[in-house]
Design a protein around this motif. Structure first.
Motif, PDB file in Angstrom:
ATOM      1  N   UNK A   1       0.837  -1.203   0.000  1.00  0.00           N
ATOM      2  CA  UNK A   1       0.000   0.000   0.000  1.00  0.00           C
ATOM      3  C   UNK A   1       0.867   1.245   0.000  1.00  0.00           C
ATOM      4  N   UNK A   2       1.968   1.213   0.746  1.00  0.00           N
ATOM      5  CA  UNK A   2       2.870   2.365   0.785  1.00  0.00           C
ATOM      6  C   UNK A   2       3.455   2.631  -0.588  1.00  0.00           C
ATOM      7  N   UNK A   3       3.740   1.576  -1.333  1.00  0.00           N
ATOM      8  CA  UNK A   3       4.347   1.730  -2.656  1.00  0.00           C
ATOM      9  C   UNK A   3       3.330   2.094  -3.724  1.00  0.00           C
ATOM     10  N   UNK A   4       2.129   1.537  -3.610  1.00  0.00           N
ATOM     11  CA  UNK A   4       1.168   1.659  -4.708  1.00  0.00           C
ATOM     12  C   UNK A   4      -0.073   2.482  -4.389  1.00  0.00           C
ATOM     13  N   UNK A   5      -0.350   2.724  -3.108  1.00  0.00           N
ATOM     14  CA  UNK A   5      -1.542   3.475  -2.762  1.00  0.00           C
ATOM     15  C   UNK A   5      -2.797   2.775  -3.240  1.00  0.00           C
ATOM     16  N   UNK A   6      -3.757   3.556  -3.704  1.00  0.00           N
ATOM     17  CA  UNK A   6      -5.030   2.992  -4.134  1.00  0.00           C
ATOM     18  C   UNK A   6      -4.890   2.163  -5.406  1.00  0.00           C
ATOM     19  N   UNK A   7      -3.764   2.319  -6.125  1.00  0.00           N
ATOM     20  CA  UNK A   7      -3.538   1.507  -7.326  1.00  0.00           C
ATOM     21  C   UNK A   7      -3.449   0.032  -6.984  1.00  0.00           C
ATOM     22  N   UNK A   8      -3.171  -0.270  -5.714  1.00  0.00           N
ATOM     23  CA  UNK A   8      -3.098  -1.655  -5.278  1.00  0.00           C
ATOM     24  C   UNK A   8      -4.482  -2.291  -5.237  1.00  0.00           C
ATOM     25  N   UNK A   9      -5.524  -1.459  -5.241  1.00  0.00           N
ATOM     26  CA  UNK A   9      -6.891  -1.959  -5.176  1.00  0.00           C
ATOM     27  C   UNK A   9      -7.619  -1.375  -3.992  1.00  0.00           C
ATOM     28  N   UNK A  10      -8.884  -1.058  -4.176  1.00  0.00           N
ATOM     29  CA  UNK A  10      -9.650  -0.371  -3.137  1.00  0.00           C
ATOM     30  C   UNK A  10      -9.756  -1.180  -1.849  1.00  0.00           C
ATOM     31  N   UNK A  11      -9.890  -2.509  -1.946  1.00  0.00           N
ATOM     32  CA  UNK A  11     -10.036  -3.325  -0.743  1.00  0.00           C
ATOM     33  C   UNK A  11      -8.801  -3.277   0.135  1.00  0.00           C
ATOM     34  N   UNK A  12      -7.644  -3.448  -0.483  1.00  0.00           N
ATOM     35  CA  UNK A  12      -6.398  -3.422   0.277  1.00  0.00           C
ATOM     36  C   UNK A  12      -6.133  -2.031   0.845  1.00  0.00           C
ATOM     37  N   UNK A  13      -6.391  -1.030   0.024  1.00  0.00           N
ATOM     38  CA  UNK A  13      -6.173   0.353   0.449  1.00  0.00           C
ATOM     39  C   UNK A  13      -7.061   0.702   1.641  1.00  0.00           C
TER      40      UNK A  13
END
Length: 241
Positions: free
Chosen positions: A87-99
């Motif tokens: 999440x630190x590296x990708x933010x919301x690009x990682x996906x809304x659930x993970x974010x």
């Protein structure tokens, strides 16, 4: 909860490996069948780097470092460490659930969490605005170039070889801009899912500011989409025979 975090970790590790393989393939095959290169204004600078990293492929490289480090570390909760790193590296690009899961872990208070997420959307919107300014400069130059080529075709003074090279560069520019737009739209989409989930889970009117920030970002992205579409349509109207 431990099962969920473990599942997240397994997903992230698989994600990193898969994308790394995809990256290797892309690097070996190249991105274009021509020798044309996109305008340096689109490919150099912090704003270009940000939007190239907003998709899954690019953020995986940064996420991989943290995720693998967690797997090899002595952390008592490697799954949670992996999620935080991604999440630190990708933010919301990682996906809304993970974010959203990670933000809820960090900020249990709903109002505080929504303020933090609203600020993150605002920061991404500012990056969209900065990128738009640069892209509009390129679009204007390309439009002028295309108008000149069209005039030369009409007057039968066209240097076909030279025009082909110019158009190839414009095509590369359009490809880069469309990729950026895809990443921007993906961010808007994931943020929208986050806001919808917060509202569904009882955030009520507290989520309004977040929704407004997302709407503002979406408006800027949509306006940029119109500009890029206009350039594409102008380009599509030209054939060299």
């Amino acid at each position: 909860m431990k099962h969920t975090m473990r599942s997240h970790s397994n997903f992230l590790l698989g994600f990193v490996v898969s994308v790394s393989i995809l990256f290797s393939g892309c690097a070996s095959t190249g991105s274009s069948m021509t020798d044309a290169s996109a305008d340096p204004r689109l490919t150099q600078g912090d704003d270009a780097e940000f939007f190239s990293k907003s998709g899954y492929q690019a953020c995986a490289a940064a996420a991989a470092i943290g995720v693998i480090a967690c797997s090899l570390s002595n952390s008592s909760n490697k799954a949670q460490c992996a999620v935080i790193a991604a999440i630190a590296a990708c933010g919301v690009a990682m996906g809304s659930n993970y974010y959203l899961d990670q933000r809820r872990t960090e900020y249990a208070d709903t109002s505080e969490r929504l303020q933090v997420m609203s600020l993150e959307v605002q920061q991404d919107t500012e990056k969209v605005a900065a990128r738009t300014e640069i892209m509009n400069q390129v679009i204007q130059d390309d439009q002028q170039q295309l108008a000149m080529i069209k005039s030369q075709i009409d007057s039968k003074t066209i240097d076909k070889a030279k025009a082909q090279k110019q158009i190839a560069i414009i095509d590369e520019n359009i490809a880069v801009m469309r990729k950026d737009l895809t990443n921007m739209q993906a961010k808007v989409g994931e943020y929208s899912k986050v806001a919808a989930q917060e509202r569904s889970d009882g955030a009520g009117e507290s989520v309004v500011i977040l929704e407004q920030e997302i709407s503002n970002m979406n408006q800027k992205v949509s306006a940029l989409q119109s500009e890029v579409d206009g350039l594409y349509n102008q380009r599509s109207a030209i054939t060299l025979g």
